[in-house]
Design a protein around this motif. Sequence first.
Motif, mmCIF file in Angstrom:
data_model
loop_
_atom_site.group_PDB
_atom_site.id
_atom_site.type_symbol
_atom_site.label_atom_id
_atom_site.label_comp_id
_atom_site.label_asym_id
_atom_site.label_seq_id
_atom_site.Cartn_x
_atom_site.Cartn_y
_atom_site.Cartn_z
ATOM 1 N N PRO A 41 -3.708 10.980 11.804
ATOM 2 C CA PRO A 41 -2.960 10.808 13.052
ATOM 3 C C PRO A 41 -2.873 9.342 13.454
ATOM 4 C CG PRO A 41 -4.457 12.649 13.230
ATOM 5 C CD PRO A 41 -4.779 11.976 11.930
ATOM 6 N N GLY A 42 -1.656 8.886 13.750
ATOM 7 C CA GLY A 42 -1.452 7.531 14.205
ATOM 8 C C GLY A 42 -1.514 6.472 13.132
ATOM 9 N N LYS A 43 -1.599 6.901 11.869
ATOM 10 C CA LYS A 43 -1.703 5.937 10.777
ATOM 11 C C LYS A 43 -0.563 6.123 9.782
ATOM 12 C CE LYS A 43 -6.699 5.234 10.943
ATOM 13 N NZ LYS A 43 -7.947 5.153 10.140
ATOM 14 N N GLU A 44 -0.392 5.090 8.951
ATOM 15 C CA GLU A 44 0.613 5.163 7.896
ATOM 16 C C GLU A 44 0.148 6.117 6.790
ATOM 17 O OE1 GLU A 44 3.367 2.732 9.532
ATOM 18 O OE2 GLU A 44 3.550 3.235 7.419
ATOM 19 N N ARG A 45 1.113 6.666 6.093
ATOM 20 C CA ARG A 45 0.775 7.485 4.933
ATOM 21 C C ARG A 45 0.245 6.558 3.840
ATOM 22 N NH1 ARG A 45 4.952 12.103 3.119
ATOM 23 N NH2 ARG A 45 4.763 12.350 5.382
ATOM 24 N N GLU A 46 -0.899 6.924 3.275
ATOM 25 C CA GLU A 46 -1.530 6.035 2.307
ATOM 26 C C GLU A 46 -1.759 6.718 0.963
ATOM 27 O OE1 GLU A 46 -5.365 4.759 3.701
ATOM 28 O OE2 GLU A 46 -6.253 6.757 3.528
ATOM 29 N N PHE A 47 -1.774 5.911 -0.066
ATOM 30 C CA PHE A 47 -1.992 6.375 -1.422
ATOM 31 C C PHE A 47 -3.427 6.829 -1.616
ATOM 32 C CE2 PHE A 47 -1.672 6.644 -5.894
ATOM 33 C CZ PHE A 47 -2.746 5.982 -6.458
ATOM 34 N N VAL A 48 -3.604 7.924 -2.367
ATOM 35 C CA VAL A 48 -4.945 8.426 -2.676
ATOM 36 C C VAL A 48 -5.195 8.328 -4.184
ATOM 37 C CG1 VAL A 48 -6.501 10.413 -2.605
ATOM 38 C CG2 VAL A 48 -4.947 9.973 -0.691
ATOM 39 N N GLN A 49 -4.426 9.074 -4.953
ATOM 40 C CA GLN A 49 -4.565 9.041 -6.412
ATOM 41 C C GLN A 49 -3.249 9.441 -7.047
ATOM 42 O OE1 GLN A 49 -8.005 11.369 -7.867
ATOM 43 N NE2 GLN A 49 -9.009 9.401 -8.155
ATOM 44 N N ALA A 50 -3.075 9.020 -8.300
ATOM 45 C CA ALA A 50 -1.892 9.404 -9.058
ATOM 46 C C ALA A 50 -2.257 9.556 -10.526
ATOM 47 C CB ALA A 50 -0.780 8.374 -8.903
ATOM 48 N N ILE A 51 -1.467 10.382 -11.204
ATOM 49 C CA ILE A 51 -1.664 10.590 -12.638
ATOM 50 C C ILE A 51 -0.308 10.522 -13.314
ATOM 51 C CG2 ILE A 51 -1.597 13.115 -12.351
ATOM 52 C CD1 ILE A 51 -3.648 13.256 -14.683
ATOM 53 N N THR A 52 -0.209 9.717 -14.371
ATOM 54 C CA THR A 52 1.059 9.565 -15.072
ATOM 55 C C THR A 52 1.314 10.751 -15.999
ATOM 56 O OG1 THR A 52 0.147 8.442 -17.006
ATOM 57 C CG2 THR A 52 0.665 7.076 -15.081
ATOM 58 N N ARG A 53 2.488 10.760 -16.590
ATOM 59 C CA ARG A 53 2.824 11.826 -17.531
ATOM 60 C C ARG A 53 1.887 11.780 -18.750
ATOM 61 N NH1 ARG A 53 8.723 9.736 -19.387
ATOM 62 N NH2 ARG A 53 8.827 9.177 -17.192
ATOM 63 N N ASN A 54 1.326 10.616 -19.013
ATOM 64 C CA ASN A 54 0.412 10.453 -20.145
ATOM 65 C C ASN A 54 -1.062 10.616 -19.766
ATOM 66 O OD1 ASN A 54 2.569 9.847 -21.902
ATOM 67 N ND2 ASN A 54 2.583 7.738 -21.140
ATOM 68 N N GLY A 55 -1.320 10.903 -18.514
ATOM 69 C CA GLY A 55 -2.690 11.149 -18.091
ATOM 70 C C GLY A 55 -3.437 9.940 -17.556
ATOM 71 N N ALA A 97 6.097 13.693 -6.432
ATOM 72 C CA ALA A 97 6.490 13.582 -7.836
ATOM 73 C C ALA A 97 7.375 12.354 -8.036
ATOM 74 C CB ALA A 97 7.224 14.835 -8.294
ATOM 75 N N SER A 98 7.136 11.659 -9.154
ATOM 76 C CA SER A 98 7.878 10.436 -9.440
ATOM 77 C C SER A 98 8.399 10.446 -10.871
ATOM 78 C CB SER A 98 6.953 9.229 -9.250
ATOM 79 O OG SER A 98 7.574 8.038 -9.691
ATOM 80 N N THR A 99 9.603 9.907 -11.029
ATOM 81 C CA THR A 99 10.161 9.749 -12.369
ATOM 82 C C THR A 99 9.836 8.367 -12.947
ATOM 83 O OG1 THR A 99 12.238 8.951 -11.438
ATOM 84 C CG2 THR A 99 12.075 11.317 -11.879
ATOM 85 N N LYS A 100 9.171 7.528 -12.174
ATOM 86 C CA LYS A 100 8.906 6.160 -12.585
ATOM 87 C C LYS A 100 7.689 6.073 -13.509
ATOM 88 C CE LYS A 100 10.843 4.148 -8.401
ATOM 89 N NZ LYS A 100 11.995 3.554 -9.106
ATOM 90 N N LEU A 101 7.704 5.047 -14.324
ATOM 91 C CA LEU A 101 6.564 4.758 -15.188
ATOM 92 C C LEU A 101 5.577 3.816 -14.510
ATOM 93 C CD1 LEU A 101 8.368 4.215 -18.612
ATOM 94 C CD2 LEU A 101 7.115 6.240 -17.848
ATOM 95 N N TYR A 102 6.076 3.028 -13.556
ATOM 96 C CA TYR A 102 5.224 2.067 -12.871
ATOM 97 C C TYR A 102 5.429 2.191 -11.369
ATOM 98 C CZ TYR A 102 5.250 0.149 -17.562
ATOM 99 O OH TYR A 102 5.151 0.008 -18.915
ATOM 100 N N GLY A 103 4.527 1.571 -10.614
ATOM 101 C CA GLY A 103 4.669 1.561 -9.171
ATOM 102 C C GLY A 103 4.329 2.872 -8.512
ATOM 103 N N ILE A 104 3.503 3.667 -9.168
ATOM 104 C CA ILE A 104 3.233 4.986 -8.612
ATOM 105 C C ILE A 104 2.087 4.989 -7.614
ATOM 106 C CG2 ILE A 104 4.225 6.202 -10.557
ATOM 107 C CD1 ILE A 104 1.367 6.700 -11.569
ATOM 108 N N ALA A 105 1.587 3.827 -7.258
ATOM 109 C CA ALA A 105 0.611 3.740 -6.172
ATOM 110 C C ALA A 105 1.305 3.445 -4.846
ATOM 111 C CB ALA A 105 -0.428 2.673 -6.467
ATOM 112 N N ASN A 106 2.615 3.433 -4.852
ATOM 113 C CA ASN A 106 3.389 3.152 -3.641
ATOM 114 C C ASN A 106 4.245 4.344 -3.261
ATOM 115 O OD1 ASN A 106 2.567 0.338 -3.484
ATOM 116 N ND2 ASN A 106 3.846 0.039 -5.286
ATOM 117 N N ARG A 107 4.384 4.553 -1.971
ATOM 118 C CA ARG A 107 5.212 5.661 -1.485
ATOM 119 C C ARG A 107 6.633 5.570 -2.015
ATOM 120 N NH1 ARG A 107 5.085 6.068 4.861
ATOM 121 N NH2 ARG A 107 6.748 7.516 4.319
ATOM 122 N N SER A 108 7.141 4.353 -2.134
ATOM 123 C CA SER A 108 8.536 4.166 -2.532
ATOM 124 C C SER A 108 8.806 4.619 -3.959
ATOM 125 C CB SER A 108 8.923 2.697 -2.378
ATOM 126 O OG SER A 108 8.097 1.883 -3.197
ATOM 127 N N GLY A 109 7.748 4.860 -4.726
ATOM 128 C CA GLY A 109 7.935 5.287 -6.108
ATOM 129 C C GLY A 109 8.203 6.769 -6.272
#
Length: 123
Positions: A41-55, A97-109
């Motif tokens: 509440p009252g905060k920006e959405r933040e990155f927690v973890q991500a996993i690529t298609r290759n693991g 879900a992201s189709t990108k190979l890079y930048g997956i620690a950002n919301r914009s990805g």
Amino acid sequence: QVQLVESGGGLVQAGGSLRLSCAASGRTFSTYAMGWFRQAPGKEREFVQAITRNGEIYYADSVKGRFTISRDNAKNTVYLQMNSLKPEDTAVYYCAASTKLYGIANRSGYAYWGQGTQVTVSS
């Protein structure tokens, strides 16, 4: 197009554990990078973890050693195992879900988002 549905949130005491699940529709789940974000509440959405298609796994320092992301491509599902939970982990957790190979620690990805699941950690 991917539709994402999170589950597994709830109320837990500090030090406890929860496992979040995110079920994805579509036949191409294995081609997406998958991420978990959270918003308190009252905060920006933040990155927690991500996993690529290759693991490959990326994580926020705040959850290092406590949270683990994994994926089961046969079940079109990504998981977030959360251990040693703290009150500051309280937030709505979102799968993306992201189709990108890079930048997956950002919301914009991420192009696709679930509706979120509430996690509340009591002290």
